[in-house]
Write a protein that holds these residues in place. Structure first.
Motif, PDB file in Angstrom:
ATOM      1  N   LEU A 204       0.830  -1.210   0.000  1.00  0.00           N
ATOM      2  CA  LEU A 204       0.000   0.000   0.000  1.00  0.00           C
ATOM      3  C   LEU A 204       0.862   1.257   0.000  1.00  0.00           C
ATOM      4  O   LEU A 204       0.547   2.236  -0.675  1.00  0.00           O
ATOM      5  CB  LEU A 204      -0.912  -0.005   1.233  1.00  0.00           C
ATOM      6  N   GLY A 205       1.969   1.207   0.767  1.00  0.00           N
ATOM      7  CA  GLY A 205       2.868   2.356   0.807  1.00  0.00           C
ATOM      8  C   GLY A 205       3.492   2.641  -0.545  1.00  0.00           C
ATOM      9  O   GLY A 205       3.615   3.797  -0.958  1.00  0.00           O
ATOM     10  N   ALA A 206       3.894   1.585  -1.256  1.00  0.00           N
ATOM     11  CA  ALA A 206       4.512   1.752  -2.575  1.00  0.00           C
ATOM     12  C   ALA A 206       3.505   2.302  -3.589  1.00  0.00           C
ATOM     13  O   ALA A 206       3.798   3.264  -4.320  1.00  0.00           O
ATOM     14  CB  ALA A 206       5.071   0.415  -3.058  1.00  0.00           C
ATOM     15  N   VAL A 207       2.306   1.714  -3.622  1.00  0.00           N
ATOM     16  CA  VAL A 207       1.283   2.155  -4.577  1.00  0.00           C
ATOM     17  C   VAL A 207       0.844   3.590  -4.268  1.00  0.00           C
ATOM     18  O   VAL A 207       0.707   4.427  -5.171  1.00  0.00           O
ATOM     19  CB  VAL A 207       0.066   1.203  -4.536  1.00  0.00           C
ATOM     20  N   GLY A 208       0.630   3.866  -2.994  1.00  0.00           N
ATOM     21  CA  GLY A 208       0.218   5.212  -2.606  1.00  0.00           C
ATOM     22  C   GLY A 208       1.271   6.256  -2.949  1.00  0.00           C
ATOM     23  O   GLY A 208       0.947   7.366  -3.377  1.00  0.00           O
ATOM     24  N   SER A 209       2.542   5.892  -2.787  1.00  0.00           N
ATOM     25  CA  SER A 209       3.628   6.822  -3.094  1.00  0.00           C
ATOM     26  C   SER A 209       3.725   7.092  -4.590  1.00  0.00           C
ATOM     27  O   SER A 209       4.003   8.221  -5.013  1.00  0.00           O
ATOM     28  CB  SER A 209       4.952   6.270  -2.568  1.00  0.00           C
ATOM     29  N   LEU A 210       3.518   6.064  -5.395  1.00  0.00           N
ATOM     30  CA  LEU A 210       3.517   6.254  -6.852  1.00  0.00           C
ATOM     31  C   LEU A 210       2.378   7.178  -7.272  1.00  0.00           C
ATOM     32  O   LEU A 210       2.549   8.050  -8.136  1.00  0.00           O
ATOM     33  CB  LEU A 210       3.396   4.897  -7.555  1.00  0.00           C
ATOM     34  N   ALA A 211       1.215   6.985  -6.657  1.00  0.00           N
ATOM     35  CA  ALA A 211       0.070   7.854  -6.966  1.00  0.00           C
ATOM     36  C   ALA A 211       0.362   9.297  -6.551  1.00  0.00           C
ATOM     37  O   ALA A 211       0.053  10.247  -7.275  1.00  0.00           O
ATOM     38  CB  ALA A 211      -1.179   7.337  -6.258  1.00  0.00           C
ATOM     39  N   LEU A 212       0.978   9.454  -5.383  1.00  0.00           N
ATOM     40  CA  LEU A 212       1.342  10.795  -4.927  1.00  0.00           C
ATOM     41  C   LEU A 212       2.332  11.444  -5.881  1.00  0.00           C
ATOM     42  O   LEU A 212       2.203  12.629  -6.224  1.00  0.00           O
ATOM     43  CB  LEU A 212       1.948  10.715  -3.526  1.00  0.00           C
ATOM     44  N   GLY A 213       3.318  10.676  -6.342  1.00  0.00           N
ATOM     45  CA  GLY A 213       4.305  11.199  -7.282  1.00  0.00           C
ATOM     46  C   GLY A 213       3.660  11.671  -8.571  1.00  0.00           C
ATOM     47  O   GLY A 213       4.004  12.740  -9.107  1.00  0.00           O
ATOM     48  N   ALA A 214       2.707  10.890  -9.075  1.00  0.00           N
ATOM     49  CA  ALA A 214       2.015  11.267 -10.310  1.00  0.00           C
ATOM     50  C   ALA A 214       1.209  12.546 -10.113  1.00  0.00           C
ATOM     51  O   ALA A 214       1.176  13.427 -10.986  1.00  0.00           O
ATOM     52  CB  ALA A 214       1.101  10.123 -10.745  1.00  0.00           C
ATOM     53  N   MET A 215       0.570  12.675  -8.955  1.00  0.00           N
ATOM     54  CA  MET A 215      -0.213  13.881  -8.667  1.00  0.00           C
ATOM     55  C   MET A 215       0.685  15.109  -8.556  1.00  0.00           C
ATOM     56  O   MET A 215       0.351  16.177  -9.078  1.00  0.00           O
ATOM     57  CB  MET A 215      -0.998  13.675  -7.372  1.00  0.00           C
ATOM     58  N   VAL A 216       1.824  14.948  -7.889  1.00  0.00           N
ATOM     59  CA  VAL A 216       2.756  16.066  -7.735  1.00  0.00           C
ATOM     60  C   VAL A 216       3.297  16.502  -9.093  1.00  0.00           C
ATOM     61  O   VAL A 216       3.393  17.706  -9.387  1.00  0.00           O
ATOM     62  CB  VAL A 216       3.919  15.678  -6.799  1.00  0.00           C
ATOM     63  N   LEU A 217       3.651  15.536  -9.938  1.00  0.00           N
ATOM     64  CA  LEU A 217       4.165  15.855 -11.267  1.00  0.00           C
ATOM     65  C   LEU A 217       3.112  16.582 -12.099  1.00  0.00           C
ATOM     66  O   LEU A 217       3.418  17.578 -12.774  1.00  0.00           O
ATOM     67  CB  LEU A 217       4.600  14.568 -11.970  1.00  0.00           C
ATOM     68  N   GLN A 218       1.871  16.098 -12.043  1.00  0.00           N
ATOM     69  CA  GLN A 218       0.797  16.738 -12.796  1.00  0.00           C
ATOM     70  C   GLN A 218       0.556  18.157 -12.310  1.00  0.00           C
ATOM     71  O   GLN A 218       0.379  19.088 -13.103  1.00  0.00           O
ATOM     72  CB  GLN A 218      -0.483  15.909 -12.667  1.00  0.00           C
ATOM     73  N   TRP A 219       0.569  18.331 -10.987  1.00  0.00           N
ATOM     74  CA  TRP A 219       0.376  19.661 -10.414  1.00  0.00           C
ATOM     75  C   TRP A 219       1.495  20.608 -10.842  1.00  0.00           C
ATOM     76  O   TRP A 219       1.247  21.764 -11.196  1.00  0.00           O
ATOM     77  CB  TRP A 219       0.339  19.546  -8.892  1.00  0.00           C
TER      78      TRP A 219
END
Length: 212
Positions: free
Chosen positions: A183-198
């Motif tokens: 869950l930590g790995a998947v959540g971190s990847l999702a966070l990274g994608a959101m930060v990059l998009q922002w």
């Protein structure tokens, strides 16, 4: 470790607590562990485990008149919180009887090597996680950043499981740690994608503002 229901271990106590009756045996690891009610055997010791793997043992104490005074040894500095343990009785350097139990080390978590190592690992993980996010916050897509987020997100989640176990008087289990890591790995990847998009949207907005 094994759990043999042998007569010589029935009624055995550690610091006055029946190991076959108590759900959780409290151990003060800053003093000798008095084990009473032992039968035949030369010495007795305690072996502690985490995530199903033995990681430290006490010194072996000679059995005299059915009693052994066991010095905590390295366990004093390593064991903290709740963990699985095995009381072992040895004769001629061979384990002849053993009993599994769950113990609570009453020494403060922050004074043990486990607690200190967990705190240092948490600091390192937080720093590495933040470092992996930095390029993404600048709008740069880097594979190494996403890889770092996945790895350190997983490690950080496992550390949370370990910390929760230490402070809630429960034993950390491998399935829980694996699920937390995933869950930590998947959540971190999702966070990274959101930060990059922002970051990219912000860059586009700035360009449009300059053109205007």
């Amino acid at each position: 470790g094994p759990d043999h229901e042998l007569a010589q271990l029935e009624g055995v106590t550690i610091l006055g607590q029946r190991i076959d009756h108590e759900d959780l045996v409290e151990l003060a690891l800053d003093e000798p562990l008095v084990v009473s009610g032992l039968g035949d055997g030369d010495t007795a010791r305690l072996s502690f485990s985490a995530f199903g793997f033995d990681h430290v043992r006490t010194d072996s104490g000679p059995i005299v008149g059915g009693q052994a005074d066991i010095e905590p040894g390295a366990a004093r500095w390593v064991v903290s919180g709740t963990s699985d343990a095995t009381l072992e009785v040895l004769a001629d350097d061979q384990v002849v009887a053993a009993h599994e139990l769950e113990v609570l080390a009453t020494n403060p978590v922050y004074t043990s090597a486990t607690g200190i190592a967990a705190a240092l690992a948490a600091l390192f993980t937080f720093g590495a996680y933040e470092s992996s996010l930095r390029p993404l916050r600048r709008g740069r897509r880097k594979l190494s950043s996403f890889l770092g987020l996945a790895i350190f997100g997983a490690i950080g989640s496992v550390l949370v499981v370990v910390a929760a176990a230490l402070f809630s008087e429960t034993v950390a289990q491998i399935p829980t740690a694996i699920a937390a890591a995933a869950l930590g790995a998947v959540g971190s990847l999702a966070l990274g994608a959101m930060v990059l998009q922002w970051a990219r949207r912000r860059r586009i907005s700035r360009r449009n503002a300059r053109k205007a």
